[in-house]
Design a protein around this motif. Structure first.
Motif, short mmCIF file in Angstrom:
data_model
loop_
_atom_site.label_atom_id
_atom_site.label_comp_id
_atom_site.label_asym_id
_atom_site.label_seq_id
_atom_site.Cartn_x
_atom_site.Cartn_y
_atom_site.Cartn_z
N GLY A 1 46.13 39.10 42.23
CA GLY A 1 46.70 37.76 42.35
C GLY A 1 45.62 36.70 42.50
N LEU A 2 44.59 37.00 43.29
CA LEU A 2 43.49 36.05 43.46
C LEU A 2 42.70 35.91 42.16
N ALA A 3 42.51 37.02 41.45
CA ALA A 3 41.82 36.96 40.15
C ALA A 3 42.60 36.09 39.16
N THR A 4 43.91 36.21 39.19
CA THR A 4 44.75 35.39 38.32
C THR A 4 44.61 33.91 38.66
N PHE B 1 47.84 31.51 26.58
CA PHE B 1 47.03 31.45 27.80
C PHE B 1 46.77 32.86 28.35
N THR B 2 47.79 33.71 28.29
CA THR B 2 47.63 35.07 28.78
C THR B 2 46.60 35.84 27.97
N ALA B 3 46.66 35.70 26.64
CA ALA B 3 45.71 36.41 25.78
C ALA B 3 44.28 35.95 26.03
N VAL B 4 44.09 34.65 26.26
CA VAL B 4 42.74 34.11 26.46
C VAL B 4 42.20 34.48 27.84
N LEU B 5 43.04 34.40 28.88
CA LEU B 5 42.57 34.58 30.25
C LEU B 5 42.61 36.03 30.73
N ARG B 6 43.33 36.89 30.04
CA ARG B 6 43.47 38.26 30.53
C ARG B 6 42.14 38.99 30.67
N PRO B 7 41.18 38.87 29.72
CA PRO B 7 39.89 39.55 29.94
C PRO B 7 39.19 39.12 31.23
N VAL C 1 40.70 38.03 33.96
CA VAL C 1 41.46 38.61 35.07
C VAL C 1 41.13 40.09 35.24
N GLU C 2 41.00 40.82 34.12
CA GLU C 2 40.69 42.25 34.21
C GLU C 2 39.33 42.48 34.86
N VAL C 3 38.35 41.62 34.53
CA VAL C 3 37.02 41.78 35.14
C VAL C 3 37.06 41.43 36.62
N LEU C 4 37.67 40.30 36.96
CA LEU C 4 37.70 39.88 38.36
C LEU C 4 38.52 40.81 39.23
N SER C 5 39.58 41.41 38.66
CA SER C 5 40.45 42.29 39.45
C SER C 5 39.75 43.58 39.89
N ARG C 6 38.59 43.87 39.31
CA ARG C 6 37.84 45.03 39.77
C ARG C 6 37.19 44.79 41.13
N PHE C 7 37.02 43.52 41.49
CA PHE C 7 36.33 43.19 42.73
C PHE C 7 37.24 42.51 43.76
N PHE D 1 53.43 28.42 34.56
CA PHE D 1 54.23 29.22 35.49
C PHE D 1 54.44 30.64 34.95
N CYS D 2 54.79 30.74 33.66
CA CYS D 2 54.99 32.07 33.06
C CYS D 2 53.67 32.83 32.95
N THR D 3 52.58 32.11 32.68
CA THR D 3 51.28 32.76 32.55
C THR D 3 50.87 33.44 33.85
N ILE D 4 51.17 32.81 34.96
CA ILE D 4 50.83 33.40 36.26
C ILE D 4 51.46 34.78 36.40
N PHE D 5 52.73 34.90 36.05
CA PHE D 5 53.41 36.19 36.19
C PHE D 5 52.97 37.17 35.12
N PHE D 6 52.71 36.68 33.90
CA PHE D 6 52.24 37.59 32.84
C PHE D 6 50.89 38.20 33.19
N LEU D 7 50.01 37.40 33.79
CA LEU D 7 48.69 37.91 34.15
C LEU D 7 48.74 38.81 35.39
N ALA D 8 49.52 38.41 36.37
CA ALA D 8 49.53 39.14 37.63
C ALA D 8 50.36 40.42 37.54
#
Length: 377
Positions: free
Chosen positions: A67-70, A49-55, A57-63, A169-176
């Motif tokens: 935590g909200l992007a995650t 999940f982290t590998a798929v969703l990380r891109p 999150v990286e794009v949304l975290s610019r704006f 639950f783990c994905t939330i912390f891995f992404l954030a």
């Protein structure tokens, strides 16, 4: 008089005890993993999940705040998955009656072909009815065992939802806070070992994330192409069958052929032999497109495993942990190979003609030492 073992025996003994240590370590890892299989599955899914969703999150975290992007990325992934299941369920419910009628007619055509067709053998309706009666009797005789397996399956469903909840639950912390967690882990190691772990972790994550994202992209593409093909050929339940093709892309070697066979059976029962042949040819063509175009284009050199290694890994994973083992075997082997390739020191490569040469003359120094050992004995 001192007796000295030959050099070849001493070398083989040294290699043997090292191999025994490696085999014992691998066996210990497999045993420990089997004891905490649910935890291992949850952690593996969290990495996926982290590998798929990380891109995203990286794009949304610019704006916005990370935590909200995650939260938005995870919510979007859940909505996509739920929407896909809802669409599949709606398609099945909407086409079920038509499929049942077509399936009945298709079964009649198949039995007529088996009884009166050009095949060198004949299968009559009486034989089919006898087989059905035998199967029904077997189900009645093993009803208790089947009920026990159903109860065990209900327990497995609970475990699956538990693993999914832990993975999210783990994905939330891995992404954030993934970078902070990795930095904390490196700081717990001795300073001399940090660079090695940093290099190994970077190579492993690059390969795993590339494989995971590439597999998801390829699976979605396969599913969309299969849906278009099945819709054009007017095969019932095109959406569920397309999802089945998409799921099959996650299981190397055996997933795509299994999905193709199921789609051909539905097409055969509903529309006849020509439709089944066209479905099989179309899905096989999609597989060729995947292997020769999509995989090299999407994954590139991030996962460079020989087909023999893939086949052996899938077989070992299947024998060890069933379908789950078949799914996770290839990415795990790819990660191990990536780390090994990153940390090893390469010697000058051999040419093919050098590898095929016969064994040359024995080194004179080794020959003299062996002769002296013989004289002493």
């Amino acid at each position: 008089m001192e007796h000295t073992a030959p050099r070849w025996l001493r070398n083989m003994a040294g290699v043997s005890w090292r191999l025994l240590v490696v085999v014992a370590a691998v066996g210990l890892i497999f045993y420990a993993t089997s004891r905490v299989q649910l935890l291992f599955i949850a952690l593996f899914l969290a990495f996926v999940f982290t590998a798929v969703l990380r891109p995203f999150v990286e794009v949304l975290s610019r704006f916005m705040w990370r935590g909200l992007a995650t939260a938005l990325s995870i919510l979007g992934g859940i909505l996509f998955f739920v929407g896909l299941l809802t669409y599949v369920a709606y398609s099945i419910a909407n086409q079920w009656q038509d499929l049942a009628d077509q399936f009945s007619n298709g079964i009649g055509q198949i039995t007529d072909f088996l009884e009166n067709g050009p095949l060198p053998f004949k299968i009559t309706n009486e034989q089919i009815a006898e087989w059905f009666t035998t199967a029904q009797k077997w189900v009645q005789d093993h009803a208790g065992d089947l009920a026990g397996q159903a109860a065990a399956g209900a327990g497995s469903v609970v475990e699956i939802f538990t693993a999914l909840a832990l993975a999210v639950f783990c994905t939330i912390f891995f992404l954030a806070r993934g970078r902070e967690m990795w930095t904390w882990f490196l700081n717990q190691l001795p300073a001399r070992a940090r660079e090695t772990w940093k290099t190994a972790g970077g190579a492993g994550w690059y390969t795993f994330s590339g494989y995971t994202r590439g597999t998801v992209i390829i699976a979605v593409t396969d599913g969309m192409l299969a849906f278009i093909l099945l819709t054009i050929l007017q095969v019932p339940l095109s959406a569920p069958l397309a999802v089945l093709v998409m799921i099959g892309a996650f299981i190397p070697l055996v997933g795509a052929p299994a999905a193709m066979i199921i789609a051909m059976i539905v097409a055969l029962a509903a529309n006849g032999l020509l439709s089944a042949a066209l479905v099989g040819a179309g899905i096989a063509l999609i597989g060729q497109l995947e292997g020769h175009v999509l995989q090299p284009f999407v994954m590139g050199k991030q996962v460079s495993l020989h087909p023999v290694v893939v086949a052996l890994a899938v077989t070992c994973g299947t024998l060890t942990a069933g379908i789950l083992g078949a799914i996770i075997a290839v990415p795990l082997v790819a990660v191990v190979w990536a780390i090994f390739s990153r940390l090893r020191t390469l010697e000058p490569p051999m040419e093919e003609d050098e590898a095929d040469d016969d064994v040359g003359p024995v080194d004179e120094t080794e020959q003299i030492e062996d002769d002296e050992s013989v004289k002493e004995r």
